[in-house]
Design an enzyme around this catalytic site. Structure first.
Site, PDB file in Angstrom:
ATOM      1  CG  HIS A 204      -2.288   0.541   0.936  1.00 30.15           C
ATOM      2  ND1 HIS A 204      -2.574   1.345  -0.154  1.00 30.15           N
ATOM      3  CD2 HIS A 204      -3.470   0.399   1.595  1.00 30.15           C
ATOM      4  CE1 HIS A 204      -3.846   1.680  -0.148  1.00 30.15           C
ATOM      5  NE2 HIS A 204      -4.422   1.113   0.915  1.00 30.15           N
ATOM      6  NE  ARG A 205       6.268  -0.005   1.838  1.00 32.66           N
ATOM      7  CZ  ARG A 205       7.432  -0.618   2.025  1.00 32.66           C
ATOM      8  NH1 ARG A 205       8.324  -0.108   2.868  1.00 32.66           N
ATOM      9  NH2 ARG A 205       7.710  -1.746   1.381  1.00 32.66           N
TER      10      ARG A 205
END
Length: 433
Positions: A406-407
């Site tokens: 999700h980064r």
């Protein structure tokens, strides 16, 4: 006579230690330059090491099952003068120096039919004579194992050992009465079915302790690093894969694909490559200072092997035709099952597919392969009730799951990418765009 000590070499990618799996020679044996003398297990693969010396094995310095550091002497070889031992391709200095190990590409097949193996200096003509023998773990004269009823090549023996198949129970089907790879796999499947029918008794020992080392330790460290470093987000979608199954049947019937294995995984691979082109950020690597977006696809395929889960990858898969990709997938699986996957085969992957359907599972939450930001899971494809134009009809249905870092990958990109993969599985004709 002089005695030379062969130290465990670094076979690539910063190896620090390895386990001695099996010795192919014993004290008193005569060895030639390039003859395979030992099989080791690194954190990533099984590797065969050739002898850098010609002479007589004086002593095995490390027992099977021991883990030793790179640079540790593992075998002593007694030899004559360097001038007597040097091969036509060696200088006297080379004959007394540690072996230079290199990986043979899979296209270069040995006489036994195995793929990537390790070679040293000179030719490999001497290595074929003794590779099938397994000797004792220490420096003592131990007789070789009794031969099985039919002739068996070393890779087949290795496969049978890894699968726990007694070669004496395998019915040979080879043209000369030899046991083939398919014979071993068929026997394993039959034995697995039998074991599913009769539940084995509880072992007499209350506990079993399995050392965590080698590939299993590397897998554990990688999974912990991935799970607790990259913030995972996962999405799932059910897919009508009926047209994929029809497409696979047409490919199997085509003369152009008669020599390669065709399965829904091939369509899935092309679907992922197509979806990457439309959503390039899922094909990235996160670093502390930047996001590296790869404009090529080194497509990883998670493979379950007797020694654990590995993820070899197909380099530049985006440039391969459908037929070539099918051949690459088939070779990748065969190499993995035979224990011949090299560290280079598993390096520099950009995105991974895990085929949970091969185990009969509908879906799962896959963990990212370290260094990548996306992994896609293909569930089993089976007939289920499905609504088409307001009517419930039987269709081939599967579930596609995917996890993302999700980064790098936001929810909208993750959803679009997964929807694109699903669109191809529903309608492979979209690949023509």
């Amino acid at each position: 006579m002089t005695t030379s000590h062969f130290a465990l070499p670094d076979v690539g990618e910063g190896l620090t230690e390895a386990e001695i799996v099996s010795w192919k020679v014993a004290a008193g044996d005569t060895v030639a330059v390039n003859q395979v003398i030992v099989e080791i297990e690194t954190a990533k693969s099984l590797v065969e090491l050739p002898s850098p010396y010609a002479g007589t094995v004086a002593e095995l310095l490390v027992a099977e099952g021991d883990t030793v550091a790179v640079g540790t002497p593992i075998v002593a070889v007694a030899s004559g003068t360097a001038e007597q031992l040097a091969s036509p391709l060696q200088t006297p200095a080379q004959a007394a120096s540690p072996v230079e190990v290199q990986v043979r590409e899979p296209a270069e097949q040995t006489e036994s039919g195995s793929g990537a193996v390790l070679v040293g200096y000179g030719t490999d003509t001497h290595a074929k004579s003794r590779r099938g023998q397994r000797r004792g773990p220490v420096a003592s004269a131990v007789p070789p194992r009794a031969p099985v009823a039919a002739p068996v090549k070393p890779p087949i023996r290795k496969l049978a050992k890894d699968l726990g198949v007694d070669l004496g129970r395998v019915a040979p089907s080879g043209p000369s009465g030899e046991v083939t790879r398919d014979d071993v796999l068929r026997t394993k499947q039959q034995e697995s079915v039998f074991r599913n029918v009769e539940t084995p008794a509880w072992p007499a020992d209350r506990e079993e302790r399995i050392p965590v080392k080698g590939m299993r330790k590397a897998i554990a460290n990688a999974m912990v690093t991935s799970a607790f470093t990259a913030p995972h987000v996962s999405v799932f979608v059910d897919v009508d894969a009926t047209r994929t199954m029809e497409y696979v049947r047409r490919l199997k019937a085509s003369p152009d694909f008669s020599s390669v294995k065709i399965s829904p995984l091939l369509v899935m691979a092309r679907a992922v490559i197509w979806a990457v082109r439309r959503n390039p950020s899922v094909n990235s690597t996160w670093t502390d200072s930047e996001i590296v977006v790869h404009h090529y696809v080194n497509l990883g395929i998670a493979a379950a092997t007797p020694r654990g889960l590995i993820v070899p990858n197909i380099k530049d898969a985006q440039a391969q035709s459908m037929r070539r990709l099918a051949g690459s997938l088939e070779q990748l699986v065969i190499t993995a099952r035979d224990g011949k996957t090299t560290p280079a085969d598993m390096a520099q992957g950009t995105i991974t597919i895990t085929n949970l359907g091969s185990f009969g599972m509908d879906t799962g939450t896959p963990i990212l392969n370290p260094g990548e930001v996306a992994i896609v899971a293909l569930g089993t494809i089976r007939q289920k009730p499905w609504v088409v134009d307001g009517e419930v009809v039987p269709r081939y249905v599967t579930t596609i799951g995917a996890s993302f870092d999700h980064r790098v990958v936001d929810g909208d990109v993750a959803s679009r990418f997964t929807a694109d993969v699903a669109a191809i599985m529903e309608e492979p004709a979209l690949l023509l765009d």
